[in-house]
Design an enzyme around this catalytic site. Structure first.
Site, PDB file in Angstrom:
ATOM      1  CG  HIS A 189      -1.733   1.163   1.484  1.00  0.00           C
ATOM      2  ND1 HIS A 189      -3.100   1.168   1.333  1.00  0.00           N
ATOM      3  CD2 HIS A 189      -1.406   2.417   1.900  1.00  0.00           C
ATOM      4  CE1 HIS A 189      -3.574   2.360   1.642  1.00  0.00           C
ATOM      5  NE2 HIS A 189      -2.562   3.143   1.996  1.00  0.00           N
ATOM      6  CD  GLU A 190       1.757   3.566   3.648  1.00  0.00           C
ATOM      7  OE1 GLU A 190       2.066   4.669   3.121  1.00  0.00           O
ATOM      8  OE2 GLU A 190       0.683   3.379   4.245  1.00  0.00           O
ATOM      9  CG  HIS A 206       0.261   6.090  -0.556  1.00  0.00           C
ATOM     10  ND1 HIS A 206      -0.819   6.728  -1.125  1.00  0.00           N
ATOM     11  CD2 HIS A 206      -0.191   5.549   0.617  1.00  0.00           C
ATOM     12  CE1 HIS A 206      -1.885   6.590  -0.348  1.00  0.00           C
ATOM     13  NE2 HIS A 206      -1.521   5.867   0.710  1.00  0.00           N
ATOM     14  CD  GLU A 229      -4.789   6.031   2.458  1.00  0.00           C
ATOM     15  OE1 GLU A 229      -4.781   5.014   3.170  1.00  0.00           O
ATOM     16  OE2 GLU A 229      -3.760   6.549   2.010  1.00  0.00           O
TER      17      GLU A 229
END
Length: 371
Positions: free
Chosen positions: A140-141, A144, A191
Site C-alpha cells: 500500500h505504501e 503511494h 487511499e
C-alpha cells in the site's frame, strides 16, 4: 545489499506475479485522479504549493526519523526490509524508499516526502498484523510512492498543523482550511488506489481484508468475520434516510482516510473486476506510455466512474440524485417529501439512531492516518 537504495532483486516468500514497468494508472481509482485534478484547479492551490515546496523542512523531517526512529535494513527489522524490497520488486519501483519504524501504540503507516518518499510505520501496526497482512500494508505504501502521493500528503500534514496554530486569528485559517478540505477529499480517494496496490503486492485478498478488520477492531480475529464486516459496509451505504446521508458526509469531512468497512468493500469489488484480472494476466498500462496519456480522457473516465457510482449506490441521497438526473421528478418536491416523511417518523432511522454521529469518534489532525 545493506541499504534500501539503488537496484534490488528479491525472491518473494511464495510465488507471486511481478508487474514490470507498471504505471500507477493501472491501479489508481478514477476518483483519485479526478479529485487531484479538482484540487489542482482550486483557487490559490498552485501558489500555496509552490511556496510550501520551498519552505517545508524536508531535511529536518529526514533527520528527525533518522535520529528518533529505527531504520529498516538488513540489520534491523529484517522481515520488514524483505517485504519492502519485495514490494518494490513486484511493482518495479527502481529505488527502494527509506523505511522507518517509530514508537507509537496506534497502528499507523504513511508515505511522506517532497523530493523522495519516506515510509514510516508504527510499532502498533507492526505488532498488530501478521506477515501477509503487513505485506499488503507495505505494498500500500509503495503504491503511494509510485503514484507520487507523498508530496501532497506532506503538504496536507503541514497545513493541518498550521491551521491549528492560526485558528485564533479571525479568518486566518479560512483559506488554509479550504485547501486542507480539498486535500483530504483527494487523499481519501488516493487511499482506495493504494489499497489496490497493496493487493497487487500481496495477491492475497483475505490478508488485505484481515488487515482492515484488525485496524477497525484490533487483534481479535477469532471474534470477527469477513462477510459480517463487509455486510456493515452494505448497511452503512444503504441504511437510514436523507438525514443519515448528510451525517455521513459530515462524519467523513474531517478524515484523511475513508472508513475501513468502505475500503474493504471497495477493494473486494475491484478484486472481482475485469480490470484486476487483466492486470494479473499481464495486461496493464506501462510507465513509458504515461507521457502519451490524455488528461481530458482521464477526467472523462473519472466522471464516468462517479456517474456509475451514483447510479448503483444504495445511499438515499445518491438514489435521489440518480432519480432526478433520470427525470423522475423535481428536486424541491422530492426533498420536501423525503424530509417530511423522515420528520413524521414514517421512514428512516428509528428513534435514538439520530445521535449515531455523537457516538462516532472524530479524529484529530493526526488521528486517522492509518495506512
Amino acid at each position: 545489499m545493506t541499504e534500501n537504495s539503488g537496484r534490488h532483486e528479491n525472491l518473494p516468500g511464495r510465488q507471486r506475479r511481478r508487474f514490470p514497468g507498471i504505471s500507477s494508472r493501472a491501479y489508481e481509482h478514477p476518483a483519485d485522479r479526478s479529485a487531484l485534478v479538482a484540487l489542482r484547479r482550486l483557487s490559490g492551490f498552485d501558489t500555496v504549493f509552490k511556496a510550501l515546496s520551498g519552505l517545508l523542512p524536508e531535511r529536518s523531517l529526514r533527520l528527525l526519523f533518522l535520529s528518533d526512529s529505527v531504520r529498516v535494513s538488513d540489520a534491523q527489522f529484517t522481515h520488514l526490509n524483505t517485504m519492502l524490497r519485495d514490494a518494490c520488486y513486484i511493482l518495479d519501483l527502481e529505488k527502494v524508499p527509506p523505511m522507518y519504524v517509530t514508537q507509537d501504540p496506534k497502528p499507523n503507516a504513511m508515505c511522506i516526502g517532497l523530493d523522495e518518499p519516506i515510509i514510516v510505520v508504527t510499532t502498533g501496526l507492526v505488532e498488530l498484523l501478521d506477515e501477509e497482512e503487513m505485506r499488503a500494508v507495505v505494498g500500500h505504501e509503495v503504491g503511494h510512492a509510485l503514484s507520487g502521493h507523498s508530496v501532497y500528503r506532506t503538504i496536507l500534514l503541514f497545513l493541518t498543523n498550521l491551521a491549528l496554530k492560526v485558528a485564533w486569528i479571525p479568518l486566518g485559517n479560512v483559506a488554509i482550511m479550504a485547501i486542507v478540505t480539498a486535500l483530504r477529499e483527494w487523499f481519501r480517494k488516493s487511499e482506495l488506489s493504494a489499497d489496490r496496490a497493496g493487493l497487487l503486492v500481496g495477491q492475497d485478498l483475505q490478508a488485505s481484508m484481515r488487515g482492515l478488520m484488525k485496524i477497525a477492531g484490533g487483534n481479535h480475529l477469532h471474534e470477527m468475520n469477513v462477510d459480517a464486516f463487509l455486510a456493515q459496509a452494505e448497511e452503512y451505504e444503504a441504511g437510514g434516510d436523507l438525514r443519515d446521508s448528510v451525517l455521513k458526509i459530515l462524519n467523513v469531512l474531517p478524515r484523511s482516510h475513508p472508513f475501513t468497512t468502505v475500503r474493504a468493500a471497495e477493494l473486494k469489488l475491484w478484486s472481482e473486476s475485469r480490470d484486476y484480472q487483466r492486470i494479473m494476466d499481464g495486461h496493464y498500462p506501462r510507465r513509458d506510455e504515461d507521457k502519451d496519456t490524455s488528461v481530458s480522457d482521464s477526467f472523462r473516465q473519472s466522471a464516468s466512474s462517479y456517474a456509475s457510482d451514483v447510479r448503483t449506490s444504495k445511499d438515499p441521497l445518491m438514489k435521489l440524485v440518480s432519480d432526478i438526473a433520470g427525470g423522475a421528478g423535481d428536486l424541491g418536491g422530492k426533498l420536501r417529501d423525503k424530509f417530511t416523511a423522515a420528520g413524521s417518523g414514517t421512514s428512516g432511522a428509528p428513534s435514538g439512531e439520530d445521535d449515531r454521529d455523537d457516538r462516532q469518534g472524530h479524529d484529530g489532525p493526526d488521528g486517522d492516518d492509518t495506512r
